[in-house]
Design an enzyme around this catalytic site. Structure first.
Site, PDB file in Angstrom:
ATOM      1  N   LYS A   1     -52.484  -2.609  12.479  1.00  9.53           N
ATOM      2  CA  LYS A   1     -51.317  -2.539  11.611  1.00  9.53           C
ATOM      3  C   LYS A   1     -50.880  -3.954  11.208  1.00  9.53           C
ATOM      4  O   LYS A   1     -51.597  -4.619  10.526  1.00  9.53           O
ATOM      5  CB  LYS A   1     -50.203  -1.761  12.318  1.00  9.53           C
ATOM      6  CG  LYS A   1     -50.688  -0.385  12.855  1.00  9.53           C
ATOM      7  CD  LYS A   1     -50.836   0.646  11.758  1.00  9.53           C
ATOM      8  CE  LYS A   1     -51.590   1.905  12.166  1.00  9.53           C
ATOM      9  NZ  LYS A   1     -51.024   2.643  13.268  1.00  9.53           N
TER      10      LYS A   1
ATOM     11  N   ARG B   1     -70.641  -7.397  25.190  1.00 13.56           N
ATOM     12  CA  ARG B   1     -69.635  -6.349  25.355  1.00 13.56           C
ATOM     13  C   ARG B   1     -68.381  -6.854  26.071  1.00 13.56           C
ATOM     14  O   ARG B   1     -67.295  -6.318  25.870  1.00 13.56           O
ATOM     15  CB  ARG B   1     -70.243  -5.159  26.107  1.00 13.56           C
ATOM     16  CG  ARG B   1     -69.258  -4.060  26.361  1.00 13.56           C
ATOM     17  CD  ARG B   1     -69.836  -2.672  26.660  1.00 13.56           C
ATOM     18  NE  ARG B   1     -71.183  -2.598  27.139  1.00 13.56           N
ATOM     19  CZ  ARG B   1     -71.564  -2.679  28.431  1.00 13.56           C
ATOM     20  NH1 ARG B   1     -70.687  -2.860  29.375  1.00 13.56           N
ATOM     21  NH2 ARG B   1     -72.834  -2.590  28.745  1.00 13.56           N
TER      22      ARG B   1
ATOM     23  N   ASP C   1     -45.990   1.387  23.689  1.00 15.56           N
ATOM     24  CA  ASP C   1     -46.681   1.130  22.424  1.00 15.56           C
ATOM     25  C   ASP C   1     -45.726   0.265  21.598  1.00 15.56           C
ATOM     26  O   ASP C   1     -44.663   0.725  21.179  1.00 15.56           O
ATOM     27  CB  ASP C   1     -46.984   2.469  21.748  1.00 15.56           C
ATOM     28  CG  ASP C   1     -47.776   2.320  20.454  1.00 15.56           C
ATOM     29  OD1 ASP C   1     -47.623   1.288  19.773  1.00 15.56           O
ATOM     30  OD2 ASP C   1     -48.527   3.261  20.121  1.00 15.56           O
TER      31      ASP C   1
ATOM     32  N   TYR D   1     -46.705   8.449  19.320  1.00 16.03           N
ATOM     33  CA  TYR D   1     -47.717   8.634  18.258  1.00 16.03           C
ATOM     34  C   TYR D   1     -48.530   9.903  18.546  1.00 16.03           C
ATOM     35  O   TYR D   1     -48.964  10.119  19.679  1.00 16.03           O
ATOM     36  CB  TYR D   1     -48.584   7.372  18.304  1.00 16.03           C
ATOM     37  CG  TYR D   1     -49.740   7.270  17.369  1.00 16.03           C
ATOM     38  CD1 TYR D   1     -49.557   7.223  15.986  1.00 16.03           C
ATOM     39  CD2 TYR D   1     -51.034   7.152  17.868  1.00 16.03           C
ATOM     40  CE1 TYR D   1     -50.638   7.076  15.142  1.00 16.03           C
ATOM     41  CE2 TYR D   1     -52.119   6.996  17.024  1.00 16.03           C
ATOM     42  CZ  TYR D   1     -51.917   6.964  15.656  1.00 16.03           C
ATOM     43  OH  TYR D   1     -52.984   6.809  14.824  1.00 16.03           O
TER      44      TYR D   1
END
Ligand SMILES: *Cc1c(COP(=O)(O)O)cnc(C)c1O
Length: 395
Positions: free
Chosen positions: A210, A60, A185, A113
């Site tokens: 993206k 993890r 962002d 966003y």
């Protein structure tokens, strides 16, 4: 790596050490939960590393491939430390949760966003954190919104639906004077076109989903931090159990190799398509910060090194039903969320439904176009055909 080398050159080497990989150019994909230690002493030493940066530790906390991507992103953005998470949105929520506590006030760009907005206005508010949305073009007046309990400013530049830019250095200087953390962002520009940490931002966040992964086959977030914010964000990721998928990390690292090349092509195609769109009688306005008529064009020239291929188009005041018919008729532009892959996309957008500061007003219905890597003449032909679905333009 040698800072004098150009970004494109560095991107061909970052995060890979072939001679430690049996000569293979690309690093291997490690999969796993359990990591075996040589002995108890090593295990206990690793347990004392609060940021779990040392390897090996446990699945993890990140594999060597994950560390390679984190180092590559730091190098590209001039960061001190980076953290991978399982989506762009989780990178945003993990970074926000690193800094806030009940009773805090945060300033979030009204252009952020939509899911970021929802997390702040609903999830953070349920935890006792108050969100105030600010006009993305507020500039130095941001200081009028500061309160004694203002903890952070969250920016997105340009907003990925409405494409306003912030005066980032001004917001950051004022924030720093008041001990307020700044987050941005940076998905639209990627580190190739915009390096926010150089302008004073503390934390730069990417939906690597993206452009970075670049092929619409992956979900991944990356948070790049300066030295003062890194421990808090890494700790937040550990507490929240953030763990990015092995293949997604590999795809992002692979995507970095071609990122500058892809983006230059996306940029060229998008700007040419913008010019073409502006000449179409059905189009009222094309909204892209690299266009000289964009209200924030001067900021774009000052702060950015290039422009990506996601932008807005405002049509003349057609009926939404006719616009939908036009969009439905397109063959090459897919109707779909996300962007940053090789395929062009289009969606109708409705910023007027949620924008508050200021309320969004446009002359006609808005679309968001993402220009992929198809041949530009084919894309124009597709749009030409689509635009004929609209009635004669209203005057
Ligand atoms: C897509 C997107 C995100 C979220 O990324 P996911 O990987 O889909 O969670 C965040 N910010 C911006 C600007 C985006 O376009």
């Amino acid at each position: 790596m040698n800072e004098k080398l150009c970004l494109a050159t560095r991107l061909t080497h970052v995060g890979s050490d072939p001679h430690k990989q049996f000569g293979y150019v690309n690093p291997p994909v490690y999969r796993g939960s359990t990591v075996l230690y040589e002995n108890v002493e090593t295990m206990e030493a690793l347990g004392r590393d609060p940021l779990r940066k040392m390897l090996p530790a446990y699945g993890r906390f990140g594999t060597p491939t994950c560390r390679a991507l984190e180092e590559a992103m730091c190098e590209m953005e001039g960061g001190h430390g980076a953290i991978c998470t399982n989506s762009g949105l989780s990178a945003i929520t993990t970074a926000l949760l690193a800094f806030v506590k009940a009773g805090d006030h945060i300033l979030v760009s009204d252009s952020a966003y939509f899911p970021t907005r929802m997390f702040c206005a609903q999830s953070l508010s349920a935890l006792g954190v108050e969100t105030e949305f600010f006009d993305p073009r507020i500039g130095s007046k941001i200081a009028l919104q500061f309160r004694p309990n203002t903890r952070l400013i969250f920016m997105e530049s340009p907003g990925s639906l409405t494409f306003e830019l912030h005066d980032t250095p001004t917001l950051c200087n004022l924030a720093r004077e008041h001990g307020i953390v700044t987050l941005i962002d940076n998905t639209w520009a990627t580190p190739v076109f915009f390096r926010p940490l150089d302008l004073g931002v503390d934390v730069s966040i990417h939906a690597a989903t993206k452009y970075i992964a670049g092929h619409a086959d992956s979900m991944l977030g990356i948070v790049v931090c300066n030295e003062s914010t890194y421990p808090a964000v890494r700790t937040s990721a550990i507490r929240l159990g953030q763990s990015a998928g092995a293949d997604d990390i590999y795809f992002a690292l692979r995507g970095l190799r071609t990122l500058t090349t892809r983006l230059r092509q996306h940029e060229r195609q998008a700007l040419e398509l913008c010019d073409w769109l502006m000449q179409q009688p059905q189009v009222e306005e094309v909204v892209h910060p690299a266009l000289p008529n964009h209200p924030d064009h001067a900021i774009w020239r000052r702060d950015f090194r290039g422009a990506s291929s996601l932008f807005g188009v405002i049509l003349k005041s057609f009926d939404r039903k006719d616009v939908n018919r036009m969009v439905n008729s397109l063959k090459l532009f897919g109707i779909g969320h996300s962007w940053g892959g090789y395929e062009s996309l289009i969606i109708p957008t409705h910023p007027e439904e949620f924008r508050q500061c200021p309320p969004w007003q446009s002359a006609g219905p808005m679309l968001r176009i993402y220009v992929g890597l198809e041949d530009l003449d084919d894309l124009k032909a597709d749009l030409t055909q689509g635009l004929t679905m609209l009635p004669s333009p209203p005057e």
